[in-house]
Design an enzyme around this catalytic site. Structure first.
Site, mmCIF file in Angstrom:
data_model
loop_
_atom_site.group_PDB
_atom_site.id
_atom_site.type_symbol
_atom_site.label_atom_id
_atom_site.label_comp_id
_atom_site.label_asym_id
_atom_site.label_seq_id
_atom_site.Cartn_x
_atom_site.Cartn_y
_atom_site.Cartn_z
ATOM 1 N N GLY A 40 2.888 0.212 3.263
ATOM 2 C CA GLY A 40 4.203 -0.268 2.845
ATOM 3 C C GLY A 40 5.068 1.048 4.115
ATOM 4 O O GLY A 40 4.664 1.506 4.929
ATOM 5 N N GLN A 85 11.351 6.179 7.942
ATOM 6 C CA GLN A 85 9.871 6.207 8.696
ATOM 7 C C GLN A 85 10.870 5.134 9.863
ATOM 8 O O GLN A 85 9.947 4.972 11.526
ATOM 9 C CB GLN A 85 8.956 5.395 8.078
ATOM 10 C CG GLN A 85 8.103 6.359 6.961
ATOM 11 C CD GLN A 85 7.757 5.218 6.616
ATOM 12 O OE1 GLN A 85 6.882 5.115 5.591
ATOM 13 N NE2 GLN A 85 5.833 6.267 6.584
ATOM 14 N N CYS A 99 -0.766 8.034 5.523
ATOM 15 C CA CYS A 99 0.814 7.782 5.552
ATOM 16 C C CYS A 99 1.010 7.041 7.333
ATOM 17 O O CYS A 99 0.300 7.877 8.261
ATOM 18 C CB CYS A 99 2.270 8.500 4.818
ATOM 19 S SG CYS A 99 3.285 8.508 5.235
ATOM 20 N N LEU A 100 2.119 6.044 7.008
ATOM 21 C CA LEU A 100 2.353 5.445 8.177
ATOM 22 C C LEU A 100 3.067 6.996 9.347
ATOM 23 O O LEU A 100 2.126 6.983 10.435
ATOM 24 C CB LEU A 100 2.889 4.233 8.741
ATOM 25 C CG LEU A 100 2.292 2.997 8.023
ATOM 26 C CD1 LEU A 100 2.955 1.331 8.324
ATOM 27 C CD2 LEU A 100 0.510 3.355 9.041
ATOM 28 N N HIS A 102 5.237 6.286 -3.507
ATOM 29 C CA HIS A 102 5.232 6.789 -2.699
ATOM 30 C C HIS A 102 5.976 6.095 -1.049
ATOM 31 O O HIS A 102 7.038 7.169 -0.728
ATOM 32 C CB HIS A 102 3.862 6.044 -1.453
ATOM 33 C CG HIS A 102 3.289 7.027 0.178
ATOM 34 N ND1 HIS A 102 2.243 7.718 0.206
ATOM 35 C CD2 HIS A 102 4.164 6.478 0.901
ATOM 36 C CE1 HIS A 102 2.267 8.132 1.780
ATOM 37 N NE2 HIS A 102 3.628 7.199 2.562
ATOM 38 N N GLU A 103 6.796 4.859 -1.203
ATOM 39 C CA GLU A 103 7.756 4.138 -0.638
ATOM 40 C C GLU A 103 9.406 4.566 -1.523
ATOM 41 O O GLU A 103 10.150 5.569 -0.501
ATOM 42 C CB GLU A 103 7.687 3.048 -0.059
ATOM 43 C CG GLU A 103 6.713 2.202 0.466
ATOM 44 C CD GLU A 103 5.900 3.035 1.957
ATOM 45 O OE1 GLU A 103 7.286 3.429 2.485
ATOM 46 O OE2 GLU A 103 5.065 3.139 1.785
ATOM 47 N N HIS A 127 10.183 8.710 0.301
ATOM 48 C CA HIS A 127 10.430 8.606 1.357
ATOM 49 C C HIS A 127 12.026 8.621 1.289
ATOM 50 O O HIS A 127 13.124 8.586 2.200
ATOM 51 C CB HIS A 127 10.149 7.506 2.368
ATOM 52 C CG HIS A 127 8.362 8.096 3.298
ATOM 53 N ND1 HIS A 127 8.388 8.593 3.871
ATOM 54 C CD2 HIS A 127 7.283 7.478 2.950
ATOM 55 C CE1 HIS A 127 7.490 8.606 4.113
ATOM 56 N NE2 HIS A 127 6.379 7.847 3.868
#
Length: 156
Positions: A46, A51, A88-89, A130-131, A134
């Protein structure tokens, strides 16, 4: 399209609330394509627009069943509970235990601004939550139970 730079934890843009998308412009369509390319290049499941430095309510997810594009997503139902490691990225190489709903229903628009609902359980439910967090200026580290640790990478 293009691989964009992923913002890392500590970047102030990751703490900001994203703005609703009113119209899908060619620039935003390119953003969606770039986000998918960036997510795949980074081996993520994701990625949210902040991000990659864009404060718009757009996220992309692919848990292996094909890409899901979320524009202006809202969780409209959640139930159950799951606990597990999450990464997480924007926090490369790190993970932590997070409790999430085991089942969610999300209402969103796709890249053509067609409204739809997506229902997710387990990993998809986790990724959706999660997304969307963000997009509200939050990161998973705020929810970690215990310590953040080195992520365990699966070997193929």
């Amino acid at each position: 399209m293009a691989i964009r730079q992923i913002r890392i934890a500590g970047d102030p843009i990751l703490c900001k609330v994203c703005k609703e998308v009113k119209t899908m412009t060619p620039m935003l369509q390119t953003l969606v394509e770039d986000m998918l390319d960036t997510m795949y290049e980074a081996n993520g499941v994701g990625l949210a627009a902040p991000q990659v430095g864009v404060l718009k309510r757009i996220a992309v997810i692919d848990i292996g069943d094909g890409p899901i594009v979320l524009v202006n997503p809202q969780i409209i139902h959640q139930d159950g509970e799951q606990s597990g490691d999450e990464a997480c990225l924007s926090l490369p190489g790190k993970a932590g235990e997070v409790v999430r709903p085991n089942h969610v229903i999300v209402r969103a628009f796709d890249e053509y601004m067609t409204e739809y609902e997506v229902e997710g359980e387990e990993l998809l439910a986790r990724a959706l939550c999660h997304e969307i967090e963000h997009l509200d200026g939050h990161m998973f580290m705020e929810r970690v139970i215990g310590a953040i640790h080195e992520a365990v990478m699966d070997e193929d």
